[in-house]
Design a protein around this motif. Sequence first.
Motif, PDB file in Angstrom:
ATOM      1  N   GLU A 122       0.827  -1.207   0.000  1.00 52.67           N
ATOM      2  CA  GLU A 122       0.000   0.000   0.000  1.00 52.67           C
ATOM      3  C   GLU A 122       0.866   1.262   0.000  1.00 52.67           C
ATOM      4  OE1 GLU A 122      -2.401  -0.548   3.416  1.00 52.67           O
ATOM      5  OE2 GLU A 122      -3.867  -1.857   2.404  1.00 52.67           O
ATOM      6  N   ALA A 125       1.937   1.815  -3.566  1.00 56.81           N
ATOM      7  CA  ALA A 125       0.836   2.412  -4.329  1.00 56.81           C
ATOM      8  C   ALA A 125       0.636   3.872  -3.944  1.00 56.81           C
ATOM      9  CB  ALA A 125      -0.445   1.617  -4.090  1.00 56.81           C
ATOM     10  N   GLY A 129       0.727   7.020  -6.343  1.00 55.45           N
ATOM     11  CA  GLY A 129      -0.430   7.917  -6.369  1.00 55.45           C
ATOM     12  C   GLY A 129      -0.043   9.352  -6.072  1.00 55.45           C
ATOM     13  N   LEU A 249       0.793   2.389 -11.435  1.00 54.32           N
ATOM     14  CA  LEU A 249      -0.096   2.554 -10.293  1.00 54.32           C
ATOM     15  C   LEU A 249      -1.136   1.437 -10.239  1.00 54.32           C
ATOM     16  CD1 LEU A 249      -1.129   4.128  -7.881  1.00 54.32           C
ATOM     17  CD2 LEU A 249      -2.405   5.613  -9.454  1.00 54.32           C
ATOM     18  N   ALA A 250      -1.674   1.049 -11.385  1.00 51.61           N
ATOM     19  CA  ALA A 250      -2.654  -0.036 -11.423  1.00 51.61           C
ATOM     20  C   ALA A 250      -2.019  -1.348 -10.963  1.00 51.61           C
ATOM     21  CB  ALA A 250      -3.226  -0.180 -12.825  1.00 51.61           C
ATOM     22  N   GLU A 253      -1.634  -1.262  -7.208  1.00 51.62           N
ATOM     23  CA  GLU A 253      -2.904  -1.485  -6.521  1.00 51.62           C
ATOM     24  C   GLU A 253      -3.312  -2.957  -6.556  1.00 51.62           C
ATOM     25  OE1 GLU A 253      -5.502   1.182  -8.496  1.00 51.62           O
ATOM     26  OE2 GLU A 253      -4.948   2.928  -7.256  1.00 51.62           O
ATOM     27  N   ALA A 256      -1.187  -4.634  -3.902  1.00 51.43           N
ATOM     28  CA  ALA A 256      -1.703  -4.336  -2.565  1.00 51.43           C
ATOM     29  C   ALA A 256      -2.967  -5.138  -2.271  1.00 51.43           C
ATOM     30  CB  ALA A 256      -1.978  -2.842  -2.437  1.00 51.43           C
ATOM     31  N   ALA A 257      -3.842  -5.270  -3.260  1.00 55.42           N
ATOM     32  CA  ALA A 257      -5.068  -6.054  -3.055  1.00 55.42           C
ATOM     33  C   ALA A 257      -4.735  -7.533  -2.834  1.00 55.42           C
ATOM     34  CB  ALA A 257      -6.003  -5.896  -4.253  1.00 55.42           C
ATOM     35  N   ASP A 313     -12.182  -7.583  -3.951  1.00 55.11           N
ATOM     36  CA  ASP A 313     -11.368  -6.384  -4.155  1.00 55.11           C
ATOM     37  C   ASP A 313     -10.218  -6.659  -5.112  1.00 55.11           C
ATOM     38  OD1 ASP A 313     -13.011  -5.009  -2.449  1.00 55.11           O
ATOM     39  OD2 ASP A 313     -11.701  -5.230  -0.703  1.00 55.11           O
ATOM     40  N   SER A 317      -9.523  -4.895  -8.720  1.00 54.13           N
ATOM     41  CA  SER A 317      -8.254  -4.246  -9.046  1.00 54.13           C
ATOM     42  C   SER A 317      -7.677  -4.791 -10.350  1.00 54.13           C
ATOM     43  CB  SER A 317      -7.255  -4.442  -7.903  1.00 54.13           C
ATOM     44  OG  SER A 317      -7.719  -3.846  -6.713  1.00 54.13           O
ATOM     45  N   GLN A 321      -7.030  -2.759 -13.773  1.00 57.50           N
ATOM     46  CA  GLN A 321      -5.730  -2.770 -14.437  1.00 57.50           C
ATOM     47  C   GLN A 321      -5.878  -3.053 -15.931  1.00 57.50           C
ATOM     48  OE1 GLN A 321      -3.215  -6.020 -13.334  1.00 57.50           O
ATOM     49  NE2 GLN A 321      -1.327  -5.026 -14.035  1.00 57.50           N
TER      50      GLN A 321
END
Length: 419
Positions: A122, A125, A129, A249-250, A253, A256-257, A313, A317, A321
């Motif tokens: 996170e 990300a 971000g 960034l995608a 994420e 992180a998910a 989630d 994500s 993406q």
Amino acid sequence: MTPLPRLFAVLALAALWAARAADAAPPPDVGAETPLTLQETLRRVAEQGPQSALADATLRSAEANVGVARQLPNPTLSVEAENIGGTGAYSGGQLRETTTSLAWPLELGGKRAARVRAAEAERTAAVLGADAARADAVLQATEIFIEAAAGERRLVLARERLRLAETGVNAARARVRAGKASPIDEQRAEVVRLNAEVAVGQAQRTVDLARATFARWTGTPGAVPRAAWFETVEGDVSPETDTPPALALAEAEVAAADARLSVARRARIPDLTLSAGVRRFAAVDDRATVVGIALPFPVFSSGRAGVAKARADLDASEARQRTIALDYGRAAASAQAELDNARAAAQTAGGPALAAAEEAARIARLGYEAGKFSQLDLLEAERVLAETRGGAVQALTDFHLARARLIRLQGRADPLFKD
């Protein structure tokens, strides 16, 4: 004269000179302009804009979250008293038993390591971000700068058109008085002049609004753009070699998910709580060691709902993406085509087309004054010149905006031009 009176005399003369100098000095120019280059503009926006503060706060939050994830669970100190009251032998607390123990929860199944990995993912990300937020702020500031610079040039063109219209009125009036033209020529020229005055007022109001917006963004009252490169049509945007920011960034994420899904799965593993303490028997004043182990029994909350949510989630994500990857390809191709079209239009409008329009207007003006061309020919030539000049400014504006957007899309940090 003693030294003290001399000192007073010198101070009095100095005060008198300072007062006269202050009276003679011109008052400060409250409405003075402050020219800013694009690089100066971006620096001030980065220092004073809320976007940077928001990005920094987001990064601090993500970093603190990593620290929270690394922390171990706190032990629990408990004190229990039994048989402190009752009837018979238990009255008066004579058979009281007091237990002091320390309980230490043990996380099983790699929960802490999974939690740290999720927090670090996170944080990655969040870094990307924050970079995207700063890049968006740079793009917005660049667009405001370009629009303000274009407005300044449109105002100059509007004033030049008004000057030509006033010259046309004078020329028409002279020809009418000399009996070489009809009075309608003077009225037609006056209409053109009035329209030019309206255009100047509109351009001035547009410039005032652009300057106010520019000043708010830079935090500099009286700020005006200084763009010596505005008329320059150059500076190709080289193709990107790294992963574009939107795709990076995608991907972050998604990672992180996926890490949060691992945390949810490990959360289903029950944790042990070990305890150890000392029990005191008040009746005999003896002590005994007490140990214990506690294991939760997942009857009502087994953790399946948390795993299902984390799985959903992650699926969302991954879908985002894929969508971003598809959109990026289309957006990159569209931005490149827009830049190529804007460059071609700017080179044409600011080159041979503008030179031809200026020459045609010059010939028409001389011919009208000499009585060889009609007033309609002159007005048409000046209208074409005004539209060509305005088109050149618009083409340059479109070129710079397209270039800035393509640079933002590719995530490059290089400015449009080096001021």
